[in-house]
Design an enzyme around this catalytic site. Sequence first.
Site, PDB file in Angstrom:
ATOM      1  N   PRO A 112       0.827  -1.214   0.000  1.00  0.00           N
ATOM      2  CA  PRO A 112       0.000   0.000   0.000  1.00  0.00           C
ATOM      3  C   PRO A 112       0.858   1.260   0.000  1.00  0.00           C
ATOM      4  CG  PRO A 112      -0.798  -1.562   1.637  1.00  0.00           C
ATOM      5  CD  PRO A 112       0.517  -2.100   1.144  1.00  0.00           C
ATOM      6  N   GLY A 114       2.101   4.715   0.945  1.00  0.00           N
ATOM      7  CA  GLY A 114       1.982   5.613   2.088  1.00  0.00           C
ATOM      8  C   GLY A 114       1.386   4.989   3.319  1.00  0.00           C
ATOM      9  N   GLY A 116       2.844   2.942   5.510  1.00  0.00           N
ATOM     10  CA  GLY A 116       3.775   2.604   6.582  1.00  0.00           C
ATOM     11  C   GLY A 116       4.503   1.293   6.364  1.00  0.00           C
ATOM     12  N   LEU A 117       4.381   0.700   5.175  1.00  0.00           N
ATOM     13  CA  LEU A 117       5.033  -0.572   4.889  1.00  0.00           C
ATOM     14  C   LEU A 117       6.216  -0.417   3.939  1.00  0.00           C
ATOM     15  CD1 LEU A 117       2.007  -3.037   4.531  1.00  0.00           C
ATOM     16  CD2 LEU A 117       3.309  -2.418   6.572  1.00  0.00           C
ATOM     17  N   GLY A 118       6.707   0.794   3.761  1.00  0.00           N
ATOM     18  CA  GLY A 118       7.940   0.998   3.007  1.00  0.00           C
ATOM     19  C   GLY A 118       7.790   0.964   1.505  1.00  0.00           C
ATOM     20  N   SER A 119       6.630   1.380   0.984  1.00  0.00           N
ATOM     21  CA  SER A 119       6.420   1.320  -0.463  1.00  0.00           C
ATOM     22  C   SER A 119       7.428   2.170  -1.218  1.00  0.00           C
ATOM     23  CB  SER A 119       5.001   1.755  -0.819  1.00  0.00           C
ATOM     24  OG  SER A 119       4.741   3.082  -0.390  1.00  0.00           O
ATOM     25  N   ALA A 121      10.440   3.150  -0.298  1.00  0.00           N
ATOM     26  CA  ALA A 121      11.779   2.571  -0.212  1.00  0.00           C
ATOM     27  C   ALA A 121      11.916   1.380  -1.146  1.00  0.00           C
ATOM     28  CB  ALA A 121      12.075   2.152   1.227  1.00  0.00           C
ATOM     29  N   ALA A 122      10.884   0.536  -1.199  1.00  0.00           N
ATOM     30  CA  ALA A 122      10.941  -0.643  -2.057  1.00  0.00           C
ATOM     31  C   ALA A 122      11.014  -0.255  -3.526  1.00  0.00           C
ATOM     32  CB  ALA A 122       9.728  -1.532  -1.797  1.00  0.00           C
ATOM     33  N   ASP A 164      14.513   2.456   6.419  1.00  0.00           N
ATOM     34  CA  ASP A 164      13.654   1.820   5.424  1.00  0.00           C
ATOM     35  C   ASP A 164      14.459   1.242   4.263  1.00  0.00           C
ATOM     36  OD1 ASP A 164      11.712   2.898   7.072  1.00  0.00           O
ATOM     37  OD2 ASP A 164      10.478   3.635   5.427  1.00  0.00           O
TER      38      ASP A 164
END
Length: 328
Positions: A112, A114, A116-119, A121-122, A164
């Site tokens: 998702p 924004g 908080g799961l590091g989208s 950065a990934a 991240d």
Amino acid sequence: MTRSSAPGKVYLFGEHAVVYGEPAVPCAIERRAHVEVERRDDDKLRVHSEDLTLDGFTVEYGGRSDSRPDVDVSESLLAAATGYVDGAIDQVREVTGERSVGFDVTIESEIPLGGGLGSSAAVTVAAIDAATRELGVTLETDELAERAFRTEYEVQGGQASRADTFCVATGGAVRVEGEDCRSIEAPDLPLVIGFDGGAGETGSLVAGVGALRERYDFAADTVEAIGDIVRTGESVLETGDLEELGQLMDVNHGLLSALGVSSRSLDAMVWAARDAGAYGAKLTGAGGGGCIVALDPTEATETALKFTPGCEEAFRAELADEGVKRLE
């Protein structure tokens, strides 16, 4: 044509405090951003998104920093669509010396945007890796993480940490404190994620914590207390004591709430997880909306979250032992 992927991440402890030199412990999870890159004959960028929890889109524009896409979308959407890719390609041009190269970039993401799961950065890590390899250069993991951090630092106005990008480039559980980044051992954690369908404004949330910290000594003490939780949590991770880990996560969430970065939906999901018997639960990432992470080896928390008003999606997440993955 070259393809790379990078995992998402959750914070066990330490978000926001890590911006001020305190340690943090994020863990990579098996939800990935996939980036495919193909060199062009001109200097333009063509960015196509299959899914960033937004409707798919394609934009094409000049590859220089003063050239922006001519598309009828909001500025925030435009920044989400192109900002990190622009920064990633700038790093690629710098490290390869090919200043005028252009690319077709296709992004498919299970993370998702924004939340908080590091989208970001990934996507950044995978884009830099794929584009440099498309030009015949393969970066070591540490340099890849560093160049991705520089991208996030620029896009986020100097309010990013290395946590991240190092985590998603490296995989597994990591400890980050300032410029000291290293992998650490972690047990097989029973992670459950709840997502409210929203996204926090990372820049404004980080700035808000900074303003509180400057104005009030107790806010600065709260940031330091989060760092103390991280240090305690490191030793607990070594023992694999999930009950104590959960307790520390609960305290960490309380401190983040005190700093004003939680939300009604995040708190509702945290309490639903706790009421369902989770060892602990907290927001993950910048906050303001997005995701929570809970520890529960049973199905109870996932089930409870699915029936919690404001929770749009709940799922179990496995640790990703491998960071960036390289495919030709």
